[in-house]
Enzyme design. Structure first.
Site, PDB file in Angstrom:
ATOM      1  N   ARG A 144       0.787  -1.196  -0.047  1.00  0.00           N
ATOM      2  CA  ARG A 144      -0.018  -0.078  -0.023  1.00  0.00           C
ATOM      3  C   ARG A 144       0.950   1.476  -0.256  1.00  0.00           C
ATOM      4  O   ARG A 144       1.779   1.294   1.011  1.00  0.00           O
ATOM      5  CB  ARG A 144      -0.902   0.265   1.240  1.00  0.00           C
ATOM      6  CG  ARG A 144      -1.998   1.019   1.169  1.00  0.00           C
ATOM      7  CD  ARG A 144      -2.746   1.218   2.376  1.00  0.00           C
ATOM      8  NE  ARG A 144      -3.710  -0.198   2.381  1.00  0.00           N
ATOM      9  CZ  ARG A 144      -4.706  -0.478   1.952  1.00  0.00           C
ATOM     10  NH1 ARG A 144      -5.255   0.054   0.880  1.00  0.00           N
ATOM     11  NH2 ARG A 144      -5.134  -1.648   2.098  1.00  0.00           N
ATOM     12  N   GLU A 153       0.116  -7.876  -3.738  1.00  0.00           N
ATOM     13  CA  GLU A 153      -0.841  -6.969  -4.248  1.00  0.00           C
ATOM     14  C   GLU A 153      -0.527  -5.399  -4.235  1.00  0.00           C
ATOM     15  O   GLU A 153       0.102  -5.254  -3.040  1.00  0.00           O
ATOM     16  CB  GLU A 153      -2.147  -7.266  -3.267  1.00  0.00           C
ATOM     17  CG  GLU A 153      -2.134  -6.804  -1.990  1.00  0.00           C
ATOM     18  CD  GLU A 153      -3.721  -6.630  -1.276  1.00  0.00           C
ATOM     19  OE1 GLU A 153      -3.838  -5.577  -1.162  1.00  0.00           O
ATOM     20  OE2 GLU A 153      -4.074  -7.654  -0.860  1.00  0.00           O
ATOM     21  N   THR A 192      -7.763  -3.478  -2.482  1.00  0.00           N
ATOM     22  CA  THR A 192      -8.996  -2.440  -2.229  1.00  0.00           C
ATOM     23  C   THR A 192      -9.684  -2.435  -3.696  1.00  0.00           C
ATOM     24  O   THR A 192     -10.057  -1.304  -4.179  1.00  0.00           O
ATOM     25  CB  THR A 192      -8.244  -1.089  -1.937  1.00  0.00           C
ATOM     26  OG1 THR A 192      -7.337  -1.333  -0.768  1.00  0.00           O
ATOM     27  CG2 THR A 192      -9.476  -0.224  -1.343  1.00  0.00           C
ATOM     28  N   LYS A 216     -10.867 -13.217   3.194  1.00  0.00           N
ATOM     29  CA  LYS A 216     -10.023 -12.316   4.105  1.00  0.00           C
ATOM     30  C   LYS A 216     -10.526 -11.873   5.361  1.00  0.00           C
ATOM     31  O   LYS A 216     -11.408 -10.921   5.155  1.00  0.00           O
ATOM     32  CB  LYS A 216      -9.665 -11.199   3.086  1.00  0.00           C
ATOM     33  CG  LYS A 216      -8.989  -9.993   3.621  1.00  0.00           C
ATOM     34  CD  LYS A 216      -8.786  -8.974   2.727  1.00  0.00           C
ATOM     35  CE  LYS A 216      -8.481  -7.344   3.270  1.00  0.00           C
ATOM     36  NZ  LYS A 216      -8.251  -6.458   2.479  1.00  0.00           N
ATOM     37  N   GLY A 276      -3.339  -5.927  11.470  1.00  0.00           N
ATOM     38  CA  GLY A 276      -2.649  -6.155  12.541  1.00  0.00           C
ATOM     39  C   GLY A 276      -2.053  -7.523  12.773  1.00  0.00           C
ATOM     40  O   GLY A 276      -1.907  -8.191  13.890  1.00  0.00           O
ATOM     41  N   GLY A 291       0.267  -6.082   5.503  1.00  0.00           N
ATOM     42  CA  GLY A 291       0.692  -4.746   5.133  1.00  0.00           C
ATOM     43  C   GLY A 291       1.680  -4.162   5.841  1.00  0.00           C
ATOM     44  O   GLY A 291       2.897  -4.174   5.482  1.00  0.00           O
ATOM     45  N   SER A 292       1.299  -3.239   6.865  1.00  0.00           N
ATOM     46  CA  SER A 292       2.251  -2.025   7.178  1.00  0.00           C
ATOM     47  C   SER A 292       3.588  -2.951   7.991  1.00  0.00           C
ATOM     48  O   SER A 292       4.654  -2.420   7.927  1.00  0.00           O
ATOM     49  CB  SER A 292       1.842  -1.225   8.184  1.00  0.00           C
ATOM     50  OG  SER A 292       0.989  -1.659   9.199  1.00  0.00           O
TER      51      SER A 292
END
Length: 204
Positions: A10, A33, A62, A122, A152, A172-173
């Site tokens: 992202r 992704e 997204t 998901k 998370g 993700g992050s």
């Protein structure tokens, strides 16, 4: 794909997306992704698909509409990940032969997604559902349903989620934030892959 992890980039830009993608592949993450709320996501998708499409499953996150599904397909993506459950998005993805991973929180959403042909589910945001919530949902889902936790999830809690019965995860992050170099992302990816394996000694 041998490792049930999806790398979520992202905020990535086309200028370094291939280099970062190569770093993920080197660490063993073979599904990547690019969320559509990233800068120039279709250009990033095109570059990834051209450079890595024969070695990785490339797609978009997204994804909210059937039109976006078609755009992702045209750019070379073959993976569609959504934060929500829209049966029209799932059906269009499957019609085009793409994997579809819709976001679900409730059993109703989960069954709607499966009825529409979702590849897997998901759980998003996983921190909202929690491990006990995931277990309760798993009990009523058809055997063999793939559940990936997203939101998370990382090194610190892989073991708990795996012990709870999750099949995979979206990263993700914990994996990528804008500004990281490809080498830094590669280090994070390697640590995450090692932690995933460590959470289950039988994982291959």
């Amino acid at each position: 794909m041998s490792l049930p992890l999806i790398g979520i980039l992202r905020g990535i830009s086309p200028t370094n997306v291939v280099e970062v993608g190569e770093a993920l592949l080197a660490a063993g993450i073979e599904r990547i992704e690019v969320p559509l709320n990233s800068p120039e996501p279709m250009e990033s998708l095109r570059r990834l698909a051209e450079a890595l499409g024969d070695r990785a499953l490339i797609g978009a996150g997204t994804v909210l509409t059937p039109a976006q599904v078609r755009d992702v397909f045209a750019a070379g993506g073959r993976l569609v990940v959504s934060p929500n459950c829209r049966t029209t998005v799932i059906e269009e993805s499957r019609r085009l032969g793409m994997e579809s991973w819709p976001g679900v929180v409730t059993p109703s959403e989960a069954f709607d997604a499966l009825d529409a042909g979702a590849t897997g589910l998901k759980l998003f945001p996983a921190v909202q559902i929690g491990i006990e919530g995931m277990k309760a949902m798993r009990v009523v889902l058809p055997p063999g349903t793939l559940l990936y936790a997203v939101g998370g999830i990382g090194v610190d809690n892989f073991a708990d989620w795996r012990a709870g019965g999750i099949d995979g995860a979206g990263l993700g992050s914990a994996l990528y934030t804008p500004g990281l170099t490809a080498a830094e992302v590669g280090e994070r990816a390697s640590s995450l892959v090692a932690a995933w394996h460590a959470a289950d000694g039988n994982d291959s």
